[in-house]
Scaffold this active site. Structure first.
Site, PDB file in Angstrom:
ATOM      1  N   SER A   1      -5.917   3.515   4.626  1.00  0.00           N
ATOM      2  CA  SER A   1      -5.435   2.563   2.966  1.00  0.00           C
ATOM      3  C   SER A   1      -6.955   1.805   2.093  1.00  0.00           C
ATOM      4  O   SER A   1      -7.040   0.947   1.562  1.00  0.00           O
ATOM      5  CB  SER A   1      -5.022   1.310   3.265  1.00  0.00           C
ATOM      6  OG  SER A   1      -3.898   1.332   2.577  1.00  0.00           O
TER       7      SER A   1
ATOM      8  N   LYS B   1       2.681   6.662   5.624  1.00  0.00           N
ATOM      9  CA  LYS B   1       2.298   5.597   4.607  1.00  0.00           C
ATOM     10  C   LYS B   1       2.495   4.291   4.896  1.00  0.00           C
ATOM     11  O   LYS B   1       3.597   4.191   5.428  1.00  0.00           O
ATOM     12  CB  LYS B   1       2.415   5.415   2.709  1.00  0.00           C
ATOM     13  CG  LYS B   1       0.952   4.956   2.620  1.00  0.00           C
ATOM     14  CD  LYS B   1      -0.735   5.305   3.087  1.00  0.00           C
ATOM     15  CE  LYS B   1      -1.394   3.975   2.629  1.00  0.00           C
ATOM     16  NZ  LYS B   1      -1.646   2.922   3.769  1.00  0.00           N
TER      17      LYS B   1
ATOM     18  N   SER C   1       0.784  -1.549  -0.276  1.00  0.00           N
ATOM     19  CA  SER C   1       0.046   0.315  -0.119  1.00  0.00           C
ATOM     20  C   SER C   1       1.106   1.141   0.141  1.00  0.00           C
ATOM     21  O   SER C   1       0.604   2.153  -0.113  1.00  0.00           O
ATOM     22  CB  SER C   1      -1.145   0.573   1.243  1.00  0.00           C
ATOM     23  OG  SER C   1      -2.089  -0.617   1.070  1.00  0.00           O
TER      24      SER C   1
ATOM     25  N   LYS D   1       0.061   3.693  -3.015  1.00  0.00           N
ATOM     26  CA  LYS D   1      -1.510   4.705  -2.574  1.00  0.00           C
ATOM     27  C   LYS D   1      -0.505   5.938  -2.642  1.00  0.00           C
ATOM     28  O   LYS D   1      -1.020   7.046  -2.770  1.00  0.00           O
ATOM     29  CB  LYS D   1      -2.002   4.626  -1.212  1.00  0.00           C
ATOM     30  CG  LYS D   1      -3.170   3.170  -1.664  1.00  0.00           C
ATOM     31  CD  LYS D   1      -3.632   3.348  -0.694  1.00  0.00           C
ATOM     32  CE  LYS D   1      -4.805   1.953  -0.360  1.00  0.00           C
ATOM     33  NZ  LYS D   1      -4.446   0.797  -0.798  1.00  0.00           N
TER      34      LYS D   1
END
Length: 415
Positions: free
Chosen positions: A114, A223, A54, A57
């Site tokens: 997320s 993140k 992720s 992202k």
């Protein structure tokens, strides 16, 4: 199609062939970088090909912030939710096809939850399809100097062709901070409420004080990410005075280990008193497989989808001091210290169901070894790991092979 677009696609295709020819191993890598100068303070395997999970992202958000800056999008703009977006595997906000979500909510959904469904909404809005958006993501990566990154989707859900490096993720983090200071503050959001449901940020280091100088040094982004192939990933940043550092840790063995390592690296980078110089870390047994994306601890497994798993990589834990190469050792094939995992779930009954289904495909184990084992982990939210235990290495390999041949998912674990 413009000549420039054609050239970009050819470049991406050629680079893709090179990167995909490299072995994709879920192995620890890290880098600490000065956000202003790009100078590297610490690095371990920074250019090793990894699965970004992720952390992907961050690029979806980069392209979204870019669209906000050039006026293509506005924060209050409502975006349509397609069936493809609504059908994404968790983590997700639970968006419903035919409805709409604001750009602001989609951004915060990516940053905190997320949310894979919100990622696809943004992708389809900006490029028409998620596949086309992935092409623009990879093209943007090249412009930012991310030379070893390929994107195939907007969320980071498992795809063996989606690859990056710790260094490239640090460059992306640096670009987010440098190019969009107005929007970077969103990464410090700890809780996001959407349609009555509160979603806590998966980055548990947010607001963490890692030391003091002329004031506290506080982590304010960025993140997290997790897949079975990638391990536990984190891109983080903190500022002290006029200096901001960026840290990227990938391939962590669990969230707590990853977070501790990040704090140590950033503390050392800032010269916090009493912080020891980081040593090269030990590696771990990992089964490379396209399984699930948990974006940290919110783990679920999409059902009914067949995925082609990448080759298994088994590396025994080996200690190494700074400056020395981590040794790779052959593990014993006779000691019964191996197990296989066929999924991780938010509910114990789902883990038990997966075990029953996988157990019916295995013929190489004794009845005792086929006894289902559900391991609970996590403090705030329990994660139930569906496992078969007490195997030899040979049995674990054979069992996983049988499970995968039936179209199910499986990973090998030592211990």
């Amino acid at each position: 199609m413009s000549r420039r677009c054609v050239i970009n696609r050819v470049i991406i295709f050629v680079v893709g062939l090179f990167l995909l020819a490299q072995p994709l191993e879920a192995k620890y890598a890290a880098i600490v970088m000065d956000a202003a100068t790009g100078s590297v303070i610490h690095q371990e395997n920074p250019d090793k090909i990894i699965a970004p999970a992720s952390l992907t992202k961050m690029m979806t958000l980069y392209k979204t912030f870019q669209a906000l800056e050039n006026g293509t999008l506005t924060l209050n703009q409502k975006l349509p939710i397609s069936r493809h977006a609504a059908n994404q595997a968790p983590c997700k906000l639970g968006l419903r096809a035919g409805r709409a979500i604001s750009v602001q909510d989609a951004i915060l959904g990516l940053i905190t939850k997320s949310a894979n469904d919100a990622s696809v909404v943004l992708a389809e809005t900006l490029a028409g399809t998620e596949a086309q958006f992935a092409v623009t993501m990879t093209s943007q990566a090249r412009h930012l100097g991310m030379s070893r990154t390929i994107f195939r989707n907007a969320s980071g859900l498992p795809n063996s062709q989606q690859v990056s490096t710790a260094r490239d993720m640090a460059r992306l983090s640096q670009s987010l901070i440098k190019h969009f200071p107005r929007y970077y503050r969103h990464f410090a959001t700890k809780v996001f409420t959407y349609q009555g449901a509160s979603h806590r940020n998966h980055n548990h280091l947010l607001g963490e004080v890692i030391g003091y100088g002329n004031g506290p040094i506080v982590i304010d982004g960025i993140k997290t990410g997790f897949t079975n192939a990638a391990g536990f990933n984190l891109a983080a940043s903190a500022k002290h005075g006029n200096q901001r550092l960026i840290g990227v840790v990938v391939g962590g063995e669990n969230r707590h280990w990853r977070d501790r390592r990040m704090k140590q690296l950033l503390s050392w980078g800032f010269g916090v008193e009493g912080t020891k110089a980081p040593k090269l870390m030990k590696t771990q047994y990992v089964q490379i497989a396209d399984l699930i994306d948990a974006a940290d601890q919110d783990v679920s497994s999409p059902q009914g989808k067949k995925r082609k798993a990448a080759p298994a990589v088994e590396i025994k834990k080996a200690k190494a001091t700074a400056g020395k190469k981590v040794s790779v050792m052959k593990a014993s094939a006779t000691k019964s210290k191996w197990r296989i995992q066929v999924g991780a779930f938010g509910r114990a009954k789902d883990a038990q169901a997966a075990l029953r289904k996988a157990g019916s495909k295995i013929t190489v184990l004794t009845r005792k070894q086929r006894t289902p084992h559900v391991a609970a982990a996590g403090k705030r939210k329990k994660i139930y790991k569906a496992q078969f235990v007490n195997m030899t290495q040979v049995q674990a390999k054979q069992s996983c092979s049988q499970v995968k041949k039936s179209g199910l998912e499986c990973m090998i674990v030592q211990g």
